[in-house]
Design a protein around this motif. Structure first.
Motif, PDB file in Angstrom:
ATOM      1  N   PRO A   1       0.828  -1.215   0.000  1.00  0.00           N
ATOM      2  CA  PRO A   1       0.000   0.000   0.000  1.00  0.00           C
ATOM      3  C   PRO A   1       0.854   1.254   0.000  1.00  0.00           C
ATOM      4  O   PRO A   1       2.023   1.232   0.422  1.00  0.00           O
ATOM      5  N   ALA A   2       0.282   2.335  -0.466  1.00  0.00           N
ATOM      6  CA  ALA A   2       1.018   3.598  -0.579  1.00  0.00           C
ATOM      7  C   ALA A   2       1.523   4.081   0.776  1.00  0.00           C
ATOM      8  O   ALA A   2       2.569   4.736   0.857  1.00  0.00           O
ATOM      9  N   GLU A   3       0.816   3.727   1.849  1.00  0.00           N
ATOM     10  CA  GLU A   3       1.196   4.210   3.179  1.00  0.00           C
ATOM     11  C   GLU A   3       2.226   3.306   3.873  1.00  0.00           C
ATOM     12  O   GLU A   3       2.591   3.555   5.022  1.00  0.00           O
ATOM     13  N   PHE A   4       2.714   2.280   3.179  1.00  0.00           N
ATOM     14  CA  PHE A   4       3.706   1.374   3.772  1.00  0.00           C
ATOM     15  C   PHE A   4       4.981   2.138   4.119  1.00  0.00           C
ATOM     16  O   PHE A   4       5.558   2.821   3.285  1.00  0.00           O
ATOM     17  N   ARG A   5       5.422   2.026   5.373  1.00  0.00           N
ATOM     18  CA  ARG A   5       6.574   2.802   5.849  1.00  0.00           C
ATOM     19  C   ARG A   5       7.850   1.972   5.940  1.00  0.00           C
ATOM     20  O   ARG A   5       8.907   2.496   6.322  1.00  0.00           O
TER      21      ARG A   5
END
Length: 216
Positions: free
Chosen positions: A35-39
């Motif tokens: 996902p785009a929010e994966f840190r």
């Protein structure tokens, strides 16, 4: 190791829980599943290569999951993580159930995808008896999903403990686990998970698999 559907989902869940996550895959395009929010970090390379695992920080990792699409790769990576880097918590996804049993005996915890899927399918097609989900090391205490007769619908969940020699550990309702409280009523579609002594499991299956006895 492995950024397929399972690996990317696992990495995203661990990341959301606040863990520091690094995911390894030899295909750069596989990381698009994250996902785009994966840190977390992504490392491109062969997942059982020592240098790649070193770059991924395996030497300081608390846990390692090998969930690529290949049994051999998963076992190799799991063994390197355990034996070379000393990672304590290691698990490998295995498709071949015979291999899974062998590696389990060698001390590499495995998730046998095919067996688990088949068990779950049979469980939904033929909802009877008990499905053991966990056992203590002695085999004396088990966590089991047990079939409950539809006549129990509307009854208090914890009242089942008064009838059957078990403890209600949790109820799965619409895909979510719930801890039972004194007011919880058993609903259609609920899955019941009980803690029970091995010697009592058959008895519990029989009691909950038939309608509750009416009080005189």
């Amino acid at each position: 190791m492995g950024c397929g559907r399972v690996g990317s989902t696992l990495a995203a869940q661990l990341d959301r829980l606040g863990h520091s996550v690094t995911i390894v895959d030899q295909d750069e395009n596989a990381f698009r599943r994250l996902p785009a929010e994966f840190r977390g970090r992504t490392v491109r390379g062969v997942g059982f290569d020592r240098e790649v695992l070193q770059e991924a920080g395996t030497d300081t990792a608390e846990a390692f999951a090998a969930v690529s699409s290949g049994d051999n790769s998963n076992i190799l990576a799991a063994r390197v993580a355990r034996e070379t880097f000393g990672v304590e918590n290691v698990v490998a996804r295995i498709y071949d159930p015979k291999r899974a049993a062998v590696y389990q005996r060698l001390g590499i915890p495995t998730v046998a995808t095919v067996v688990w899927t088949a068990d779950q399918m049979i469980r939904r097609l033929l909802p009877s008896g008990g499905l053991v989900e966990w056992s203590d090391p002695t085999g004396e205490v088990r966590l089991a999903e047990v079939h409950v007769d539809s006549a129990w619908i509307g009854e208090r969940v914890l009242s089942m403990e008064q009838t059957a020699p078990c403890r209600i550990a949790l109820v799965t309702r619409m895909g979510s686990g719930m801890l039972p409280d004194p007011e919880m009523l058993f609903q259609e579609g609920d899955l019941l998970h009980v803690l029970v002594r091995d010697e009592d499991l058959t008895n519990v299956e029989q009691i909950l698999g038939r309608p509750p006895e009416l009080e005189a």
